[in-house]
Design an enzyme around this catalytic site. Structure first.
Site, mmCIF file in Angstrom:
data_model
loop_
_atom_site.group_PDB
_atom_site.id
_atom_site.type_symbol
_atom_site.label_atom_id
_atom_site.label_comp_id
_atom_site.label_asym_id
_atom_site.label_seq_id
_atom_site.Cartn_x
_atom_site.Cartn_y
_atom_site.Cartn_z
ATOM 1 N N PRO A 2 0.948 -1.198 -0.104
ATOM 2 C CA PRO A 2 0.028 -0.095 0.012
ATOM 3 C C PRO A 2 0.919 1.227 -0.160
ATOM 4 O O PRO A 2 1.838 1.391 0.646
ATOM 5 C CB PRO A 2 -0.738 -0.138 1.400
ATOM 6 C CG PRO A 2 -0.977 -1.707 1.760
ATOM 7 C CD PRO A 2 0.413 -1.998 1.036
ATOM 8 N N GLU A 3 0.423 2.418 -0.745
ATOM 9 C CA GLU A 3 1.381 3.391 -0.909
ATOM 10 C C GLU A 3 0.565 4.401 -0.109
ATOM 11 O O GLU A 3 -0.768 4.138 0.725
ATOM 12 C CB GLU A 3 1.409 3.918 -2.400
ATOM 13 C CG GLU A 3 2.061 2.776 -3.077
ATOM 14 C CD GLU A 3 2.677 3.496 -4.595
ATOM 15 O OE1 GLU A 3 3.075 4.556 -4.549
ATOM 16 O OE2 GLU A 3 2.804 2.564 -5.376
ATOM 17 N N LYS A 52 3.498 5.618 4.933
ATOM 18 C CA LYS A 52 2.908 4.261 4.991
ATOM 19 C C LYS A 52 2.565 3.753 6.452
ATOM 20 O O LYS A 52 2.168 2.380 6.328
ATOM 21 C CB LYS A 52 3.901 3.373 4.016
ATOM 22 C CG LYS A 52 4.128 3.718 2.768
ATOM 23 C CD LYS A 52 5.218 2.694 2.073
ATOM 24 C CE LYS A 52 5.321 2.999 0.646
ATOM 25 N NZ LYS A 52 6.412 2.093 -0.078
ATOM 26 N N ARG A 329 13.127 -3.456 -6.846
ATOM 27 C CA ARG A 329 11.522 -3.271 -7.247
ATOM 28 C C ARG A 329 11.782 -2.827 -8.749
ATOM 29 O O ARG A 329 12.603 -2.541 -9.096
ATOM 30 C CB ARG A 329 11.042 -1.992 -6.650
ATOM 31 C CG ARG A 329 10.989 -2.178 -4.975
ATOM 32 C CD ARG A 329 9.852 -3.306 -4.551
ATOM 33 N NE ARG A 329 8.475 -3.044 -4.958
ATOM 34 C CZ ARG A 329 7.756 -2.144 -4.397
ATOM 35 N NH1 ARG A 329 8.045 -1.602 -3.093
ATOM 36 N NH2 ARG A 329 6.495 -2.143 -4.767
#
Length: 339
Positions: A2-3, A52, A329
């Protein structure tokens, strides 16, 4: 993972459904039994998101810190006060959804304060919410409203680390990276290590802090934007989209990025974050007419410039979007527009 917009939206759900209520806490899984015992029977006083990270305050200066990480999720159930964007979408919302929210407003590419999401009653997601609904709601990387409940509270499903329960609503936490009870000093120690969050501080000092943190480092800007000590809340999607919108090469060291470009990144992040919190979507496209805006809100493939578009032609120049690994990433970028 989740951002920032997702965590702020989860905090809003706690504000609307738990703050002001006495909460019974338990750990069906058993791994958080001691922490749950510290929280049990206290009134929730505050719900706070910083990037976050989320912090739930309780009477007696006791705080629950939660970082969802990659696998974490909150499941709400009961008579939930639903956000208008969740109610209007009637299905999945967020990074991975394929069914979205319809947005009406005077200017489709305006900032969130000018382009609002309306429910059937003409109420928007910032100033109002719908009536309580006996339902289920999952909030994590994406948001999904489920079916109705036959009984309340429902039986825990899966490995529930902590359950927070009022007379009408329960929230079950599964799979978080962090879940711990802190005192106020410990909360501030965690927050002090985080970079600025434009939803909490959109003033000049926060912009200056971000700019200085970027421009004193020789680390590529594509890594700095993902560093929560530099700026709070940006994840893989927003990283790729912000850099493309700025036409910024992700490999340029932070100290070599012109100051005006760094400041533009901060202001653009503030704009996109507000849109994400209000709509529940990582909406990063600009200059769309109303029909294109609605299509983008309903389908991720129409919502982003480069994210998940590897091998497809750039929407601006036609060069194939590149995919590489940066900081463990996936990085999506245009080798021409961002050269």
């Amino acid at each position: 993972m989740p951002e920032g917009h997702s965590v702020h939206r989860i905090a809003r759900q706690f504000e609307r459904n738990f703050v002001g209520h006495v909460v019974h806490a338990s750990s069906p899984q058993g791994r958080f039994a001691a922490g749950a015992a510290e929280l049990d029977g206290r009134r929730m006083t505050q719900a706070r998101a910083v990037g976050k990270q989320m912090f739930l305050g309780f009477e007696g200066d006791v705080w629950l810190r939660v970082h969802l990480g990659i696998y974490g999720a909150w499941d709400f159930a009961g008579d939930i006060l639903l956000d208008a964007t969740i109610a209007s979408a009637n299905g999945r919302m967020g990074q991975t959804n394929q069914r979205g929210t319809f947005v009406d407003g005077p200017n489709p590419d305006a900032v969130a304060s000018e382009s609002r999401v309306f429910d059937a009653a003409g109420e928007n997601s910032v100033t109002s919410i719908g009536a309580p609904r006996r339902t289920r709601l999952r909030m994590s990387e994406s948001e999904k409203e489920g079916g109705g409940l036959e009984s309340f509270p429902p039986e825990p499903v899966g490995q529930v680390r902590v359950r927070l329960l009022t007379e009408t609503v329960c929230a079950d936490l599964r799979g978080p990276t962090a879940c711990e009870v802190l005192d106020p000093a410990q909360v501030e120690q965690v927050v002090a290590k985080l970079g600025p969050d434009p939803l909490l501080d959109d003033g000049d000092a926060a912009e200056d802090r971000f700019t200085a943190a970027v421009r004193r480092r020789g680390v590529p800007i594509g890594l700095l934007l993902m560093d929560q000590n530099v700026v709070a809340g940006i994840g893989n999607v927003y990283r790729a989209e912000l850099l493309f919108r700025a036409r910024q090469n992700p490999h340029t060291p932070g100290r070599d990025v012109p100051e005006e470009h760094v400041r533009h990144l901060w202001r653009d992040w503030a704009k996109l974050l507000r849109i994400g919190v209000e709509t529940g979507q990582m909406m990063t496209m600009d200059d769309l007419d109303p029909d294109a805006w609605r299509a983008a809100m309903a389908n991720r493939a129409d919502r982003h410039w480069v994210y998940k578009r590897e091998g497809l032609p750039c929407r601006v120049c036609g060069t194939n979007i590149a995919l590489e690994e940066m900081g463990a990433r996936k990085l999506y970028w245009c080798p021409y527009c961002q050269a």
